[in-house]
Design a protein around this motif. Sequence first.
Motif, mmCIF file in Angstrom:
data_model
loop_
_atom_site.group_PDB
_atom_site.id
_atom_site.type_symbol
_atom_site.label_atom_id
_atom_site.label_comp_id
_atom_site.label_asym_id
_atom_site.label_seq_id
_atom_site.Cartn_x
_atom_site.Cartn_y
_atom_site.Cartn_z
ATOM 1 N N ALA A 64 0.837 -1.208 0.000
ATOM 2 C CA ALA A 64 0.000 0.000 0.000
ATOM 3 C C ALA A 64 0.871 1.258 0.000
ATOM 4 O O ALA A 64 0.562 2.239 -0.687
ATOM 5 N N MET A 105 2.578 1.805 -3.491
ATOM 6 C CA MET A 105 1.684 2.195 -4.577
ATOM 7 C C MET A 105 1.428 3.701 -4.615
ATOM 8 O O MET A 105 0.924 4.225 -5.616
ATOM 9 N N LEU A 115 -2.147 4.561 -6.771
ATOM 10 C CA LEU A 115 -3.387 3.851 -6.466
ATOM 11 C C LEU A 115 -3.532 3.654 -4.960
ATOM 12 O O LEU A 115 -2.553 3.461 -4.240
ATOM 13 N N LEU A 166 -4.665 1.156 -2.145
ATOM 14 C CA LEU A 166 -4.921 -0.277 -2.026
ATOM 15 C C LEU A 166 -6.215 -0.475 -1.245
ATOM 16 O O LEU A 166 -6.265 -0.242 -0.044
ATOM 17 N N ASN A 198 -10.784 -0.315 -1.701
ATOM 18 C CA ASN A 198 -11.996 -0.182 -2.498
ATOM 19 C C ASN A 198 -12.820 0.982 -1.968
ATOM 20 O O ASN A 198 -13.141 1.031 -0.783
ATOM 21 N N THR A 231 -8.580 -2.699 -5.993
ATOM 22 C CA THR A 231 -7.223 -3.132 -6.329
ATOM 23 C C THR A 231 -7.189 -4.645 -6.460
ATOM 24 O O THR A 231 -7.821 -5.364 -5.686
ATOM 25 N N ASP A 232 -6.446 -5.141 -7.448
ATOM 26 C CA ASP A 232 -6.294 -6.593 -7.645
ATOM 27 C C ASP A 232 -5.019 -7.078 -6.973
ATOM 28 O O ASP A 232 -3.924 -6.579 -7.266
ATOM 29 N N VAL A 233 -5.155 -8.057 -6.072
ATOM 30 C CA VAL A 233 -4.017 -8.621 -5.345
ATOM 31 C C VAL A 233 -3.931 -10.121 -5.618
ATOM 32 O O VAL A 233 -4.916 -10.843 -5.452
ATOM 33 N N ALA A 281 -9.795 -4.999 -1.176
ATOM 34 C CA ALA A 281 -9.159 -5.418 -2.428
ATOM 35 C C ALA A 281 -9.806 -6.694 -2.970
ATOM 36 O O ALA A 281 -10.473 -7.432 -2.245
ATOM 37 N N CYS A 328 -2.998 -7.864 -12.237
ATOM 38 C CA CYS A 328 -2.940 -7.469 -10.821
ATOM 39 C C CYS A 328 -2.148 -6.185 -10.597
ATOM 40 O O CYS A 328 -1.310 -5.794 -11.414
ATOM 41 N N ASP A 329 -2.419 -5.547 -9.463
ATOM 42 C CA ASP A 329 -1.679 -4.364 -9.037
ATOM 43 C C ASP A 329 -0.594 -4.735 -8.029
ATOM 44 O O ASP A 329 0.422 -4.058 -7.919
ATOM 45 N N ALA A 381 3.380 -2.025 -11.195
ATOM 46 C CA ALA A 381 2.849 -3.071 -10.294
ATOM 47 C C ALA A 381 3.877 -3.368 -9.207
ATOM 48 O O ALA A 381 5.071 -3.102 -9.356
#
Length: 398
Positions: free
Chosen positions: A173, A176, A185, A187, A189, A196-198, A219, A259-260, A288
């Motif tokens: 987090a 990013m 971004l 981390l 929602n 975020t895609d993990v 996430a 993914c991020d 990423a």
Amino acid sequence: MSTFSPFSKEELLPQTEMLEIKKQKGELFIGLPKETLFEEKRICLTPDAVSALTSHGHRIVIEAGAGEGSNYSDNEYSEAGAKISYDTKEVFSCNIVLKVAPPTIDEIDMIIPQSVLISALQLKTQTKEYFKTLAKKRITAVAFDYIKDEHGVYPVVKSLSEIAGTAAILIAAELMSNLNKGNGLLLGNIGGVPPTDVVILGAGTVGEFAARSALGLGARVKVFDNSITKLRKLQHSLNTPIYTSTIQPKTLAKSLRRCDVAIGSIRGKDRSPIVVSETIVETMKEGAIIVDVSIDRGGCFETSNITSHSKPTFEKHGVIHYCVPNIPSRYSRTASFAISNLFTPYLLDIAESGGFENAARFDKSLRSGMYFYHGILTNKTVAAWFDLPFRDINLLLL
């Protein structure tokens, strides 16, 4: 007519009952030296733990400044009943020496013969000379990372893995954000913004706590592991349905491209298997984040290289890599609490049992962590790794 009795008059008289003598409680003399390993900031006992031990009559000598890395002052330890020493040799001359990192050869030379050493073993970083030096001093050594409780759990390893798993998401987090040259971004929602895609590799303790933290932030999480049992256990412990899959190359590559954040937490027997090739890393998003928690065992990303807390990241193929092997030391106070919580009951039990040998004789978990007994190697893994002779601890303690 006389009758014959098989018992003599003395045997028929009341006899003195022989009561079991209670074991003599032992007084512990414990030394806590300052950690000298690069960027190691943890300490084995917190001031509260020291207070609990000194209130039972045990003596503790702590090297000046030993708790500073975990934000504990010498004054706190002094008020808890410990003696603050500026002499490193005095600390190592105690009967029991507690350390987080294994002692160096020079530090072992300061330990008095027949002492008890409790520390991590970190087998991959050791040399044959280390074990020979312990043998010469006839030291009894316990590796807290090898201690296994009655449930088959390694309590210290599990606690530190929980910290590492949670920390991996917090670190991602941070990385990013714009301040750390990330994609900017958040981390998690928030309303109207895609989550975020993990992607998490490994469904063990690290993977579980990384998934728990990521889900808590909102996430979207995908977990990969080749053990169906671990994946089922993970879903049960999280108490929520999440995306889980065995490690299928095409499926994993597709998830990593989107993914991020990618967290690596797969551990092998000797080293972590490389499950993500450099070719796949090249296809990941620009900016990423990869946090390879398994780097202490070689890492599970082909592009991973060891970094340090002072220089934690590097960029390769546009992807930011965080590959620090000792993540819990970043949160040294929390980690010190976790280690201290294990040590304190063991130390009190050793005293109640009348000494280390009595405690080890009846405590299987203590024996599981022991790798030296009076200079005799008792760990089969260590013996095989360094081609050294060993003896079964259960036979030595008969």
